[in-house]
Motif scaffolding. Structure first.
Motif, PDB file in Angstrom:
ATOM      1  N   TYR A  16       4.963   9.107   6.140  1.00 28.45           N
ATOM      2  CA  TYR A  16       6.417   8.322   6.053  1.00 28.45           C
ATOM      3  C   TYR A  16       5.877   6.462   5.500  1.00 28.45           C
ATOM      4  O   TYR A  16       6.962   6.374   4.575  1.00 28.45           O
ATOM      5  CB  TYR A  16       6.785   8.127   7.263  1.00 28.45           C
ATOM      6  CG  TYR A  16       7.386   9.732   7.678  1.00 28.45           C
ATOM      7  CD1 TYR A  16       8.721  10.554   7.297  1.00 28.45           C
ATOM      8  CD2 TYR A  16       6.180  10.186   9.170  1.00 28.45           C
ATOM      9  CE1 TYR A  16       8.748  11.791   7.527  1.00 28.45           C
ATOM     10  CE2 TYR A  16       6.711  11.400   9.072  1.00 28.45           C
ATOM     11  CZ  TYR A  16       7.771  12.411   9.227  1.00 28.45           C
ATOM     12  OH  TYR A  16       8.197  13.861   9.101  1.00 28.45           O
ATOM     13  N   ILE A  19       6.313   6.401   1.959  1.00 29.83           N
ATOM     14  CA  ILE A  19       7.552   6.664   1.333  1.00 29.83           C
ATOM     15  C   ILE A  19       8.674   5.039   0.360  1.00 29.83           C
ATOM     16  O   ILE A  19       9.191   4.979  -0.230  1.00 29.83           O
ATOM     17  CB  ILE A  19       9.198   7.555   1.628  1.00 29.83           C
ATOM     18  CG1 ILE A  19       8.021   9.043   2.409  1.00 29.83           C
ATOM     19  CG2 ILE A  19      10.622   7.703   0.998  1.00 29.83           C
ATOM     20  CD1 ILE A  19       9.061   9.728   3.031  1.00 29.83           C
ATOM     21  N   SER A 144       5.077  13.653  -1.961  1.00 28.94           N
ATOM     22  CA  SER A 144       4.811  12.160  -2.560  1.00 28.94           C
ATOM     23  C   SER A 144       3.487  12.670  -4.064  1.00 28.94           C
ATOM     24  O   SER A 144       3.352  11.595  -4.759  1.00 28.94           O
ATOM     25  CB  SER A 144       4.041  11.251  -1.986  1.00 28.94           C
ATOM     26  OG  SER A 144       2.670  11.893  -1.539  1.00 28.94           O
ATOM     27  N   LYS A 162       4.220   2.294  -4.127  1.00 32.05           N
ATOM     28  CA  LYS A 162       4.539   4.033  -5.384  1.00 32.05           C
ATOM     29  C   LYS A 162       3.787   3.924  -6.436  1.00 32.05           C
ATOM     30  O   LYS A 162       2.956   4.726  -7.399  1.00 32.05           O
ATOM     31  CB  LYS A 162       5.870   3.360  -5.141  1.00 32.05           C
ATOM     32  CG  LYS A 162       6.029   4.804  -4.254  1.00 32.05           C
ATOM     33  CD  LYS A 162       7.582   4.499  -4.764  1.00 32.05           C
ATOM     34  CE  LYS A 162       8.996   4.950  -3.342  1.00 32.05           C
ATOM     35  NZ  LYS A 162       9.606   3.816  -2.720  1.00 32.05           N
TER      36      LYS A 162
END
Length: 308
Positions: A16, A19, A144, A162
């Motif tokens: 989580y 993200i 992802s 990311k």
């Protein structure tokens, strides 16, 4: 025909959080694996897998060709001849069953593929992650791309953010009492509904603030501690993370594990955290004394995955 093996993975930290740009650490877990296969007399599960592969191929045909192209003639021919994914990786357990399949298909059928033997620059890793994210979205609605990346490369991956991921080394296992373990919840979890609960919660300002000031803070600290071998600090931060998850991610923890989760925090015998998206499957545990934890969790199936 039997293709190369692709392994399951464990996201030690970052579920989580990644993200929303937390750190993450994902390691291969060689206990489970899968490979593409053809049989003369396929079993019922092989036939089911083959039907799922047919739908997957239809989906792959719609992926932007600028991102990745496949040899569809050979892929379709193999699927029509009954090819399936022969896997020991439990589905819905948070250890990357669809990731291994995605890695196997890319490895065998992608054109101009990035190979494991190349110098894996950050650009190449991010490109692979983007390809895998698109491919695996067929299974989860949103992915992802990390699970297939881990399975494909079979090395630990450090997620800094990311747009910043790197292959990493993790400290060698020791023969100490401390351990990371998997606890079998006995329930199959589904990723998509869990992710949608999370996305719904993200609309609330209080939840977003908690994520940043508590969840991501402790996740990042855990990753740092694990990689630097700072075990004392790791257990302190894992305990905090376990508390935050119990307080704010309750829907992701199966009801019958709420008490067990709290007991670990209260007694310091073990700390539990989500393995993947939760909702069932495996629960990840950390303990400073594996024998004590085994006694305390005697009613459950436990698998040690790493020793401190």
């Amino acid at each position: 025909m039997k293709g190369p093996l692709f392994y399951s993975k464990i996201l030690l930290f970052g579920e989580y959080g990644i993200i929303k740009d937390s750190k993450g650490l994902s390691i291969p877990y060689n206990f489970y694996n899968g490979a593409l296969k053809k049989d003369e007399n396929p079993s019922e599960s092989a036939i089911k897998s083959n039907q799922s592969l047919k739908r997957f191929v239809d989906y792959l045909e719609n992926i932007d060709e600028k991102l990745v192209t496949f040899d569809f003639d050979i892929l379709k021919e193999d699927v029509n001849k009954g090819m399936y994914f022969d896997s020991s990786i439990p589905q819905g357990y948070g250890v990357g069953s669809s990731g291994a399949l995605v890695a196997a298909i890319y490895d065998k059928y992608a054109q101009d593929k990035i190979t494991v033997l190349e110098n894996l620059t950050r650009e190449k890793l991010l490109k692979l992650k983007a390809i895998f994210s698109e491919m695996e979205s067929f299974f989860h609605g949103k992915s992802s791309g990390l699970d297939p990346l881990n399975s494909y490369l079979s090395i630990p991956i450090l997620i800094n953010s990311k747009d910043n991921i790197e292959a990493t080394g993790i400290p060698a296992q020791q023969n100490g009492k401390g351990a990371v373990f998997l606890l079998d919840s006995g329930i199959i979890g589904e990723t998509a509904p869990m992710v949608s609960i999370f996305m719904e919660n993200m609309k609330k300002e209080g939840f977003r603030k908690m994520l940043k000031t508590q969840f991501i803070k402790h996740t990042d600290a855990c990753v740092e501690d694990f990689l630097t071998g700072n075990i004392k600090s790791l257990f302190k931060n894992t305990k905090q993370l376990s508390k935050v998850v119990l307080n704010h991610f309750k829907p992701m923890i199966p009801q019958q594990f709420h008490e067990l989760w709290k007991k670990g925090i209260d007694t310091n015998e073990y700390y539990l955290k989500l393995c993947g998206s939760g909702g069932g499957g495996y629960i990840l545990g950390f303990t400073e004394d594996i024998e004590k934890a085994k006694q305390s969790l005697a009613d459950y199936k436990l698998e040690v995955v790493y020793n401190f």
